[in-house]
Scaffold this motif. Structure first.
Motif, PDB file in Angstrom:
ATOM      1  N   THR A   1      -1.433  10.723   4.597  1.00  0.00           N
ATOM      2  CA  THR A   1      -2.244  10.038   3.592  1.00  0.00           C
ATOM      3  C   THR A   1      -3.695  10.500   3.639  1.00  0.00           C
ATOM      4  O   THR A   1      -4.312  10.769   2.598  1.00  0.00           O
ATOM      5  N   GLU A   2      -4.273  10.588   4.828  1.00  0.00           N
ATOM      6  CA  GLU A   2      -5.669  11.009   4.951  1.00  0.00           C
ATOM      7  C   GLU A   2      -5.861  12.429   4.434  1.00  0.00           C
ATOM      8  O   GLU A   2      -6.869  12.745   3.801  1.00  0.00           O
ATOM      9  N   GLN A   3      -4.882  13.282   4.698  1.00  0.00           N
ATOM     10  CA  GLN A   3      -4.952  14.658   4.206  1.00  0.00           C
ATOM     11  C   GLN A   3      -4.933  14.678   2.674  1.00  0.00           C
ATOM     12  O   GLN A   3      -5.691  15.412   2.040  1.00  0.00           O
ATOM     13  N   LYS A   4      -4.063  13.850   2.082  1.00  0.00           N
ATOM     14  CA  LYS A   4      -3.975  13.768   0.626  1.00  0.00           C
ATOM     15  C   LYS A   4      -5.283  13.250   0.036  1.00  0.00           C
ATOM     16  O   LYS A   4      -5.757  13.748  -0.987  1.00  0.00           O
ATOM     17  N   ASP A   5      -5.866  12.232   0.684  1.00  0.00           N
ATOM     18  CA  ASP A   5      -7.139  11.687   0.212  1.00  0.00           C
ATOM     19  C   ASP A   5      -8.242  12.745   0.279  1.00  0.00           C
ATOM     20  O   ASP A   5      -9.073  12.848  -0.628  1.00  0.00           O
ATOM     21  N   ALA A   6      -8.238  13.535   1.364  1.00  0.00           N
ATOM     22  CA  ALA A   6      -9.243  14.583   1.513  1.00  0.00           C
ATOM     23  C   ALA A   6      -9.066  15.661   0.441  1.00  0.00           C
ATOM     24  O   ALA A   6     -10.047  16.176  -0.101  1.00  0.00           O
ATOM     25  N   GLU A   7      -7.819  16.010   0.147  1.00  0.00           N
ATOM     26  CA  GLU A   7      -7.552  17.006  -0.891  1.00  0.00           C
ATOM     27  C   GLU A   7      -8.048  16.511  -2.247  1.00  0.00           C
ATOM     28  O   GLU A   7      -8.637  17.276  -3.023  1.00  0.00           O
ATOM     29  N   LYS A   8      -7.809  15.228  -2.528  1.00  0.00           N
ATOM     30  CA  LYS A   8      -8.253  14.661  -3.796  1.00  0.00           C
ATOM     31  C   LYS A   8      -9.775  14.660  -3.891  1.00  0.00           C
ATOM     32  O   LYS A   8     -10.350  14.984  -4.939  1.00  0.00           O
ATOM     33  N   ALA A   9     -10.433  14.291  -2.787  1.00  0.00           N
ATOM     34  CA  ALA A   9     -11.896  14.287  -2.764  1.00  0.00           C
ATOM     35  C   ALA A   9     -12.443  15.697  -2.937  1.00  0.00           C
ATOM     36  O   ALA A   9     -13.442  15.918  -3.631  1.00  0.00           O
TER      37      ALA A   9
ATOM     38  N   ARG B   1       1.542   5.075   1.048  1.00  0.00           N
ATOM     39  CA  ARG B   1       1.234   6.090   2.063  1.00  0.00           C
ATOM     40  C   ARG B   1       2.018   7.356   1.730  1.00  0.00           C
ATOM     41  O   ARG B   1       3.162   7.289   1.281  1.00  0.00           O
ATOM     42  N   TRP B   2       1.388   8.499   1.941  1.00  0.00           N
ATOM     43  CA  TRP B   2       2.064   9.777   1.747  1.00  0.00           C
ATOM     44  C   TRP B   2       2.620  10.265   3.078  1.00  0.00           C
ATOM     45  O   TRP B   2       1.948  10.173   4.109  1.00  0.00           O
TER      46      TRP B   2
ATOM     47  N   LYS C   1       0.831  -1.198   0.000  1.00  0.00           N
ATOM     48  CA  LYS C   1       0.000   0.000   0.000  1.00  0.00           C
ATOM     49  C   LYS C   1       0.865   1.248   0.000  1.00  0.00           C
ATOM     50  O   LYS C   1       1.947   1.274   0.588  1.00  0.00           O
TER      51      LYS C   1
END
Length: 204
Positions: free
Chosen positions: A51-59, A26-27, A24
């Motif tokens: 990683t969660e921050q990056k996912d939120a930015e993408k969303a 992870r950022w 997997k």
């Protein structure tokens, strides 16, 4: 550290992806500070999982893109002169929100009690629509949920047991996935938004 030894300036903050042992990605974000350790120059580095921050930015970027598309639809509807132009403009932009290779708007002809295609958008280079593709009794039998405001979705038209002319036509052109979204005025069904994709289970 090697960059520092070579005389290069070390950035105070960097972001990069890392691959874990399970495969997997992870950022991480790292912060580097030059310090002295036992009389020797060294680097003190702190690493944070973002990683969660990056996912939120993408969303969030996807959400902004959808809003921009909705604004385009609103603008196109305002500028359109006829119902056909409104439907055509909306369909071309809806395909950006929901990736599909075919989209159409069918409306009910109150005189013939049949649905006909008002506008369609296709990415396969040919028209698929039928002049009149379903009468009320047949549609009620095959997609009864539309009358109560429920979408109808199937992942494989090739295995359908109940057919309407539009489903047969889509299957002939190699489409597998279909979703039909009711357009209602109050409690009355006045039209249907149809989306289709050649990939199975595209809307499930």
């Amino acid at each position: 550290e090697q960059a520092r030894l070579n005389g290069q300036k070390i950035p105070a903050q960097t972001e990069y992806p890392m691959i874990r042992k399970d495969g997997k990605i992870r950022w991480v974000e790292t912060y580097a500070v030059e310090i002295e350790y036992w009389g020797q120059p060294a680097l003190q580095i702190a690493t944070i999982d973002i990683t969660e921050q990056k996912d939120a930015e993408k969303a969030n970027q996807g959400y902004i893109a959808r809003l921009e598309t909705l604004l385009e639809i609103e603008k196109a509807i305002v500028e359109a002169q006829t119902s056909n132009q409104i439907a055509d403009a909306a369909l071309k932009r809806i395909s950006k929100l929901i990736p599909c290779q075919y989209a159409s708007v069918a409306v009910l002809n109150t005189n013939t009690k049949k649905f006909f295609t008002l506008a369609e958008f296709t990415q396969i280079g040919k028209s698929i629509s039928l002049p009149e593709w379903a009468d009320l009794p047949r549609l009620r039998e095959s997609m009864p949920g539309l009358w109560s405001g429920k979408d109808y979705t199937t992942g494989n038209l090739q295995h359908e047991s109940k057919y309407t002319p539009i489903r047969v036509r889509l299957a002939e052109y190699g489409f597998h996935s279909l979703t039909s979204i009711p357009v209602r005025k109050g409690e009355e069904l006045i039209g249907i938004l149809i989306l289709a994709e050649r990939k199975p289970d595209a809307f499930v």
